[in-house]
Write an enzyme that holds these catalytic residues in place. Structure first.
Site, PDB file in Angstrom:
ATOM      1  N   HIS A  28     -13.429 -28.418 -15.210  1.00 46.71           N
ATOM      2  CA  HIS A  28     -11.990 -28.229 -15.362  1.00 46.71           C
ATOM      3  C   HIS A  28     -11.408 -27.395 -14.225  1.00 46.71           C
ATOM      4  O   HIS A  28     -12.138 -26.679 -13.508  1.00 46.71           O
ATOM      5  CB  HIS A  28     -11.703 -27.531 -16.693  1.00 46.71           C
ATOM      6  CG  HIS A  28     -12.422 -26.217 -16.831  1.00 46.71           C
ATOM      7  ND1 HIS A  28     -11.992 -25.050 -16.224  1.00 46.71           N
ATOM      8  CD2 HIS A  28     -13.561 -25.886 -17.484  1.00 46.71           C
ATOM      9  CE1 HIS A  28     -12.812 -24.068 -16.501  1.00 46.71           C
ATOM     10  NE2 HIS A  28     -13.788 -24.542 -17.267  1.00 46.71           N
ATOM     11  N   ARG A  79      -8.843 -26.336 -21.884  1.00 47.37           N
ATOM     12  CA  ARG A  79      -8.874 -26.346 -20.422  1.00 47.37           C
ATOM     13  C   ARG A  79      -9.437 -27.647 -19.863  1.00 47.37           C
ATOM     14  O   ARG A  79      -9.049 -28.064 -18.769  1.00 47.37           O
ATOM     15  CB  ARG A  79      -9.622 -25.127 -19.889  1.00 47.37           C
ATOM     16  CG  ARG A  79     -11.065 -24.925 -20.362  1.00 47.37           C
ATOM     17  CD  ARG A  79     -11.504 -23.513 -19.983  1.00 47.37           C
ATOM     18  NE  ARG A  79     -12.892 -23.210 -20.264  1.00 47.37           N
ATOM     19  CZ  ARG A  79     -13.345 -22.704 -21.404  1.00 47.37           C
ATOM     20  NH1 ARG A  79     -12.508 -22.496 -22.417  1.00 47.37           N
ATOM     21  NH2 ARG A  79     -14.632 -22.393 -21.558  1.00 47.37           N
ATOM     22  N   GLU A 106     -18.394 -25.693 -23.140  1.00 47.92           N
ATOM     23  CA  GLU A 106     -19.102 -24.732 -22.302  1.00 47.92           C
ATOM     24  C   GLU A 106     -20.236 -24.066 -23.079  1.00 47.92           C
ATOM     25  O   GLU A 106     -20.266 -24.083 -24.313  1.00 47.92           O
ATOM     26  CB  GLU A 106     -18.100 -23.679 -21.804  1.00 47.92           C
ATOM     27  CG  GLU A 106     -18.656 -22.549 -20.941  1.00 47.92           C
ATOM     28  CD  GLU A 106     -19.385 -23.021 -19.692  1.00 47.92           C
ATOM     29  OE1 GLU A 106     -20.466 -23.646 -19.830  1.00 47.92           O
ATOM     30  OE2 GLU A 106     -18.885 -22.756 -18.579  1.00 47.92           O
ATOM     31  N   HIS A 201     -17.487 -28.426 -18.237  1.00 49.63           N
ATOM     32  CA  HIS A 201     -17.537 -27.014 -17.852  1.00 49.63           C
ATOM     33  C   HIS A 201     -18.697 -26.757 -16.908  1.00 49.63           C
ATOM     34  O   HIS A 201     -19.578 -27.594 -16.737  1.00 49.63           O
ATOM     35  CB  HIS A 201     -17.691 -26.158 -19.111  1.00 49.63           C
ATOM     36  CG  HIS A 201     -16.621 -26.379 -20.127  1.00 49.63           C
ATOM     37  ND1 HIS A 201     -15.498 -25.594 -20.222  1.00 49.63           N
ATOM     38  CD2 HIS A 201     -16.493 -27.319 -21.105  1.00 49.63           C
ATOM     39  CE1 HIS A 201     -14.725 -26.027 -21.201  1.00 49.63           C
ATOM     40  NE2 HIS A 201     -15.311 -27.070 -21.752  1.00 49.63           N
TER      41      HIS A 201
END
Length: 251
Positions: A28, A79, A106, A201
């Protein structure tokens, strides 16, 4: 679809013609957590102003190189979702089917989530924090079951068995969580000739790149993953994976 693109392969700049299914992996854009130097993990922080622009720029870059995708995948954190939507807007492919999975979230940083990295170093020492951050199999302190940082207390994960949800993860544990998504969702579609855009991520990128490139744990844990920069692979019908490289802007 034939795509001619300029990529960085190691330190070398190449222009390549691709004819097979494309997999584009991308971290991201810069998040508010990145900007504030936080252990963000599963905390649902948005993109920074710079991160929004990184995402738009990545979308424009993919459009310049003629990418046409069949589906898009992201984590369940805003995100990545917002990065994906910026990319699809710039690609003029907002109609694509989207898939979201906790397996693309993540790494869960446990009790470190939300803490400033410099403050954590001051408290625990640089060596300890570096082990938590970058060791392959060292797990940070776990979050307590009743903590708001435990994913079992977040309604978006209500359909997932609580025993499957992490309270802290090492890189090795993150890989174990991520790879079933590669095997069950991404690889079958790629072998059918579908091209996929995956926004995820930094630690998940390390896990996937380590697997796809056949890296050792030591090599995987030292990977540096830039934000908002598309990484391109080509996959043939037999499932063979060929790393192409990071997509570069035109000169």
């Amino acid at each position: 679809m034939r795509t001619c693109m300029t990529v960085r392969h190691g330190a070398e700049r190449r222009t390549l013609m691709m004819t097979g299914a494309k997999l584009v992996l991308m971290r991201h854009g810069q998040s508010l957590g990145n900007e504030a130097n936080l252990f963000t993990g599963w905390n649902d922080l948005d993109l920074s102003a710079n991160g929004h622009e990184e995402a738009r720029r990545a979308g424009r870059l993919m459009r310049h190189h003629g990418f046409l995708f069949d589906a898009a995948h992201s984590s369940m954190l805003k995100r990545t979702i917002h990065t994906l939507h910026h990319c699809l807007d710039e690609l003029d492919q907002s109609w694509l089917p989207e898939y979201r999975s906790w397996r693309l979230n993540e790494r869960h940083y446990g009790a470190l989530q939300g803490l400033n990295k410099d403050d954590t170093i001051a408290r625990y020492g640089r060596e300890q924090v570096q082990q938590w951050r970058r060791s392959f199999d060292v797990t940070p302190p776990a979050v307590k079951p009743d903590s708001p940082h435990h994913p079992g207390n977040d309604p978006r994960y209500a359909s997932i068995p609580r025993c499957d949800l992490p309270c802290a993860e090492s890189l090795a544990m993150t890989m174990k969580r991520v790879l079933p998504y590669w095997q069950d969702m991404l690889l079958p579609a790629l072998r059918q000739g579908q091209s996929l855009l995956v926004i995820t991520h930094g630690t998940v990128m390390r896990a996937l790149i380590g697997h796809l490139d056949g890296l050792s744990p030591e090599e995987t844990q030292t990977l540096e993953i830039p934000t908002g920069t598309p990484l391109v692979y080509e996959i043939d019908k037999a499932g063979a994976v060929h790393r192409i490289g990071y997509l570069l802007p035109p000169t």
